[in-house]
Design an enzyme around this catalytic site. Structure first.
Site, mmCIF file in Angstrom:
data_model
loop_
_atom_site.group_PDB
_atom_site.id
_atom_site.type_symbol
_atom_site.label_atom_id
_atom_site.label_comp_id
_atom_site.label_asym_id
_atom_site.label_seq_id
_atom_site.Cartn_x
_atom_site.Cartn_y
_atom_site.Cartn_z
ATOM 1 N N ARG A 121 3.239 -3.988 -2.360
ATOM 2 C CA ARG A 121 4.247 -4.357 -1.359
ATOM 3 C C ARG A 121 3.690 -5.462 -0.473
ATOM 4 O O ARG A 121 2.472 -5.579 -0.287
ATOM 5 C CB ARG A 121 4.610 -3.144 -0.489
ATOM 6 C CG ARG A 121 5.279 -2.042 -1.289
ATOM 7 C CD ARG A 121 5.806 -0.962 -0.367
ATOM 8 N NE ARG A 121 4.774 -0.427 0.511
ATOM 9 C CZ ARG A 121 4.999 0.054 1.721
ATOM 10 N NH1 ARG A 121 6.221 0.049 2.215
ATOM 11 N NH2 ARG A 121 4.016 0.537 2.443
ATOM 12 N N LYS A 164 -5.329 7.356 -4.017
ATOM 13 C CA LYS A 164 -4.183 6.778 -4.728
ATOM 14 C C LYS A 164 -4.448 6.725 -6.230
ATOM 15 O O LYS A 164 -5.413 6.127 -6.693
ATOM 16 C CB LYS A 164 -3.946 5.376 -4.167
ATOM 17 C CG LYS A 164 -2.663 4.744 -4.597
ATOM 18 C CD LYS A 164 -2.005 4.071 -3.418
ATOM 19 C CE LYS A 164 -1.914 2.578 -3.566
ATOM 20 N NZ LYS A 164 -1.326 1.957 -2.369
ATOM 21 N N ARG A 207 -0.829 6.011 7.679
ATOM 22 C CA ARG A 207 -2.232 6.444 7.609
ATOM 23 C C ARG A 207 -2.335 7.845 8.166
ATOM 24 O O ARG A 207 -1.672 8.170 9.156
ATOM 25 C CB ARG A 207 -3.130 5.530 8.453
ATOM 26 C CG ARG A 207 -3.275 4.126 7.898
ATOM 27 C CD ARG A 207 -4.143 4.091 6.651
ATOM 28 N NE ARG A 207 -4.211 2.773 6.073
ATOM 29 C CZ ARG A 207 -3.328 2.265 5.204
ATOM 30 N NH1 ARG A 207 -2.291 2.991 4.830
ATOM 31 N NH2 ARG A 207 -3.477 1.053 4.725
HETATM 32 P P1 ATP Z 1 -1.535 1.872 1.340
HETATM 33 O O1 ATP Z 1 -0.704 2.358 2.478
HETATM 34 O O2 ATP Z 1 -1.998 2.943 0.408
HETATM 35 O O3 ATP Z 1 -2.629 0.914 1.725
HETATM 36 P P2 ATP Z 1 0.777 0.435 0.519
HETATM 37 O O4 ATP Z 1 1.746 1.461 0.060
HETATM 38 O O5 ATP Z 1 1.013 -0.191 1.822
HETATM 39 O O6 ATP Z 1 -0.663 1.031 0.411
HETATM 40 P P3 ATP Z 1 1.049 -0.880 -1.990
HETATM 41 O O7 ATP Z 1 1.716 -2.163 -1.933
HETATM 42 O O8 ATP Z 1 1.756 0.308 -2.505
HETATM 43 O O9 ATP Z 1 0.472 -0.658 -0.554
HETATM 44 O O10 ATP Z 1 -0.267 -1.006 -2.879
HETATM 45 C C1 ATP Z 1 -1.186 -2.057 -2.727
HETATM 46 C C2 ATP Z 1 -2.496 -1.497 -2.225
HETATM 47 O O11 ATP Z 1 -3.004 -0.525 -3.133
HETATM 48 C C3 ATP Z 1 -3.573 -2.555 -2.178
HETATM 49 O O12 ATP Z 1 -3.597 -3.133 -0.914
HETATM 50 C C4 ATP Z 1 -4.873 -1.819 -2.491
HETATM 51 O O13 ATP Z 1 -5.508 -1.362 -1.333
HETATM 52 C C5 ATP Z 1 -4.426 -0.601 -3.265
HETATM 53 N N1 ATP Z 1 -4.716 -0.701 -4.706
HETATM 54 C C6 ATP Z 1 -4.686 -1.799 -5.500
HETATM 55 N N2 ATP Z 1 -4.965 -1.493 -6.772
HETATM 56 C C7 ATP Z 1 -5.173 -0.149 -6.806
HETATM 57 C C8 ATP Z 1 -5.497 0.774 -7.830
HETATM 58 N N3 ATP Z 1 -5.645 0.408 -9.091
HETATM 59 N N4 ATP Z 1 -5.620 2.074 -7.485
HETATM 60 C C9 ATP Z 1 -5.464 2.484 -6.220
HETATM 61 N N5 ATP Z 1 -5.167 1.662 -5.208
HETATM 62 C C10 ATP Z 1 -5.016 0.355 -5.487
#
Ligand code: ATP
Length: 240
Positions: free
Chosen positions: A40, A104, A238
């Site tokens: 995202r 994750k 978070r």
């Molecule tokens: P969060 O709140 O968990 O940081 P988000 O939901 O705001 O994530 P997303 O856009 O869903 O963010 O996912 C992108 C984020 O996921 C990246 O910024 C990175 O930190 C993390 N990420 C990237 N690749 C992976 C992976 N293979 N496994 C787990 N996490 C990953």
């Protein structure tokens, strides 16, 4: 659902979005190696050719894009239920993550494009960690989950199971909306009752106890000023 497999591409979501205007039917695009996976708000998704499953599914819905607010959550439910049938228990983190033991395991990214006939194409991207290389955590600066046990399963069978579960869920979402998924999402809510903060570009917007989601897919938060409902937008969550 038609399936296309490519050896390598930047982003399966980007590829399907570029083709959405010409699609006549749902299409699943699988990349053995995805080199510029997206998350995202311009964040990126890291994958490995051996150790992850990356694919996108283009699916057409009637009506406007505003009907799709709960879709990332419904997709999370579908993934969790399919993984559950395969013997893997996972939790859901609002709005779009699948967690395993707090880390994750899978990411879901939904992007949309209006269809010519008034409906909307949703491109549903999924990245699932099976056996990510050790360097991944250092690269990302966070710990992540993998599923070594599932990594041994035949990739085509795993993909077929995930696609089956997804297609059922998407048909149900098209008919009944997110209402059909609320209880199922809440059942798997990883942070139920935990104190969490809602962040917008690093700044704390709200803090409270996470109380599940409502039938619009909004996160319910019990704050000192009472219960509020948060829309996904670009906020991050978070645990405190
Ligand atoms: P969060 O709140 O968990 O940081 P988000 O939901 O705001 O994530 P997303 O856009 O869903 O963010 O996912 C992108 C984020 O996921 C990246 O910024 C990175 O930190 C993390 N990420 C990237 N690749 C992976 C992976 N293979 N496994 C787990 N996490 C990953």
């Amino acid at each position: 659902v038609a399936v296309e497999v490519v050896e390598e591409t930047g982003s399966t979501n980007a590829d399907l979005l570029a083709r959405a205007a010409l699609l006549q039917a749902p299409l699943l695009l699988v990349a053995r190696n995805q080199t510029a996976g997206r998350g995202r708000a311009g964040r990126s998704w890291l994958s490995s050719s051996e150790g992850s499953l990356t694919f996108s599914l283009a699916w057409r819905f009637e009506g406007g894009v505003n009907r799709l607010a709960g879709l990332p959550l419904a997709v999370g439910v579908a993934l969790a239920e399919t993984l559950g049938r395969l013997g893997v228990q996972v939790g859901l983190k609002w709005p779009n993550d699948v967690l395993r033991d707090g880390d994750k395991l899978a990411g879901i990214l939904i992007e949309t494009q209006s269809a010519k006939d008034g409906g909307v194409w949703a491109v549903i991207g999924i990245g699932l960690n099976l056996l990510m290389p050790d360097e991944a955590e250092a690269l990302l600066g966070r710990s992540i989950a993998s599923l070594p046990w599932l990594a041994r399963m035949d990739r085509n069978e795993l993909l077929a199971a995930l696609l089956d579960g997804l297609a059922d869920a998407l048909r149900e979402f098209g008919r009944a909306g997110f209402g059909a998924f609320v209880a199922r999402w809440n059942l798997r809510h990883a942070w139920q009752g935990e104190t969490v903060t809602i962040l917008d570009r690093g700044a704390v917007l709200h803090e409270g106890a996470a109380a599940g989601v409502d039938d619009a897919g909004r996160l319910l938060l019990d704050t000192v000023d009472g219960r509020i409902a948060i829309m996904a937008g670009d906020v991050s969550l978070r645990v405190k």
